[in-house]
Design an enzyme around this catalytic site. Structure first.
Site, PDB file in Angstrom:
ATOM      1  N   CYS A 400     -25.567   1.823  13.275  1.00 15.19           N
ATOM      2  CA  CYS A 400     -24.463   1.063  13.861  1.00 15.19           C
ATOM      3  C   CYS A 400     -24.235   1.429  15.326  1.00 15.19           C
ATOM      4  O   CYS A 400     -23.857   0.574  16.133  1.00 15.19           O
ATOM      5  CB  CYS A 400     -23.175   1.333  13.088  1.00 15.19           C
ATOM      6  SG  CYS A 400     -23.181   0.803  11.368  1.00 15.19           S
ATOM      7  N   MET A 401     -24.438   2.693  15.671  1.00 17.86           N
ATOM      8  CA  MET A 401     -24.106   3.179  17.012  1.00 17.86           C
ATOM      9  C   MET A 401     -25.219   2.965  18.033  1.00 17.86           C
ATOM     10  O   MET A 401     -25.118   3.461  19.152  1.00 17.86           O
ATOM     11  CB  MET A 401     -23.755   4.668  16.950  1.00 17.86           C
ATOM     12  CG  MET A 401     -22.517   4.980  16.157  1.00 17.86           C
ATOM     13  SD  MET A 401     -21.989   6.697  16.316  1.00 17.86           S
ATOM     14  CE  MET A 401     -23.400   7.574  15.618  1.00 17.86           C
TER      15      MET A 401
END
Length: 410
Positions: A400-401
């Site tokens: 996600c990051m």
């Protein structure tokens, strides 16, 4: 490292050696999270900024130590608006999407932004939002300016920006510039718009767009997985509409060599908000999966036939669907939490299935998921474990990051 100046976007898999990635270091936007806006801003708790930044810096350091060039969203956006000489245009567009109605506060905020000389600081401020006490205007100028006096923020922050995976997604040599699910995150895609339109490295290479932020239906990058040079997997989830998948599939079929999309129906559920929270590719023939989705999971194959999108529901087990799509003999599913329903639920919630491959069979994972991590290591996967006690409060893991924009092809 491969020369990437002539073709800045290249992502044909989830696992090719990662060479260049976009991150956003959590900043003051997290300090504008309060109990009153947690639900609207999609957080369950308030991260401690200093600790979150240390965890994120450690994440970036692991990437750098493994040969990955780390670029920062905020710096790219600042360079883009300077290169395009579009500061005023950017400010106007950002304000139009801020939720602030025209009036005294609107004009006061515009003046404050215009007065910021450094474009990097300008970008950070637009991410941070505005508190009411930062902007002084005469009371009672308009009705809209006097309502909701108890809420301390004039313009909400964008605290989810450190999940750079979602606002846009790289597919092959192009971009899906996404229309986000929630009002609070729709604004995040403005930075990608300006980067891919005006940044000096990207601008002259005419990066194709396969989806546009002004589309009427929503799609997010956490649901888009690039399985190979001709197969995508896309989740039909809380954050991605089935209609969006058809639009994206049609565009990539017309403009690229992609010929198949596997649409995973995982249900509209916050804990399974994106496909990559329950399913990621970790090696040529290995995937993580959260066992709770397997019984309910439906997979549809989308292809193009005579210029029209064709959809068929798959009835085979998931392993066989993946084996056929990827043309490999055997696929192994590594189940989050080792099929223990308690461990699986805990570790999925803490993004045990959300892994970032930096090379085939080599992952960055949170250290807080020991059961799943042990299974990965038993399967021969090399792990780089990072702390994420504060970062995970936003409901996202290493995939996600990160927004990969260049991977080796294989």
């Amino acid at each position: 490292m491969t020369d990437k100046t002539s073709m800045p976007i290249q992502v044909y898999s989830e696992i090719g050696r990662l060479e260049r990635v976009i991150l956003h270091r959590p900043s003051i936007e997290l300090e504008n999270l309060i109990p009153a806006n947690l639900e609207a801003l999609l957080f369950d708790d308030i991260p401690y900024l200093e600790a979150a930044q240390k965890e994120h810096d450690a994440f970036a350091q692991v990437l750098k130590e493994n040969g990955v060039e780390v670029l920062y969203l905020e710096k790219l956006a600042a360079e883009a608006i300077d290169n395009g000489n579009v500061r005023e245009e950017f400010i106007e567009e950002w304000l139009s999407e801020s939720g602030l109605e025209p009036g005294a506060h609107y004009h006061a905020v515009k003046e404050k932004l215009t007065a910021i000389e450094d474009s990097y600081e300008l970008i950070l401020k637009t991410m941070t939002g505005f508190r009411k006490d930062e902007v002084k205007v005469e009371e009672g100028t308009t009705l809209i300016d006097t309502l909701d006096r108890d809420y301390p923020l004039l313009i909400n922050p964008m605290p989810s920006l450190y999940f750079t995976r979602d606002p846009f997604a790289t597919i092959g040599q192009g971009i899906s510039l996404n229309h986000m699910y929630s009002e609070t995150r729709k604004r995040e895609t403005i930075y990608g718009k300006y980067i891919f339109q005006y940044h000096p490295v990207v601008k002259d290479n005419s990066v194709p767009l396969y989806y546009f932020r002004d589309e009427s239906t929503y799609i997010e990058g956490g649901d888009i997985l690039v399985l190979s040079e001709d197969v995508l997997a896309i989740g039909i989830s809380q954050r991605t509409d089935a209609r969006s998948i058809e639009k994206l599939a049609k565009n990539v079929f017309e403009d690229t060599d992609y010929s198949q999309v596997l649409a995973f129906l995982i249900g509209s559920n916050r804990k399974f908000m994106h496909l990559d929270t329950v399913f990621t590719m970790v090696d040529y023939d290995k995937f993580t999966i959260h066992p709770e989705i397997e019984d309910q999971l439906k997979v549809y194959t989308i292809t193009s036939q005579d210029g029209e999108v064709k959809i068929e529901e798959e009835t085979d087990p998931l392993e066989e669907i993946l084996e056929a799509a990827l043309n490999i003999e055997k696929v192994t599913l590594i189940r989050c939490g080792d099929d223990d329903p308690v461990a699986a639920a805990r570790e999925q919630w803490n993004d045990g299935a959300n892994t970032l491959a930096i090379a085939p069979g080599e992952l960055i994972v949170y250290d807080r998921n020991p059961v799943t991590n042990a299974l990965l290591e038993e399967a021969g996967i090399k792990l780089h474990k990072i702390q994420g006690s504060e970062l995970v409060r936003g409901r996202g893991g290493p995939r996600c990051m990160s927004m990969p924009i260049y991977r080796e092809r294989f």
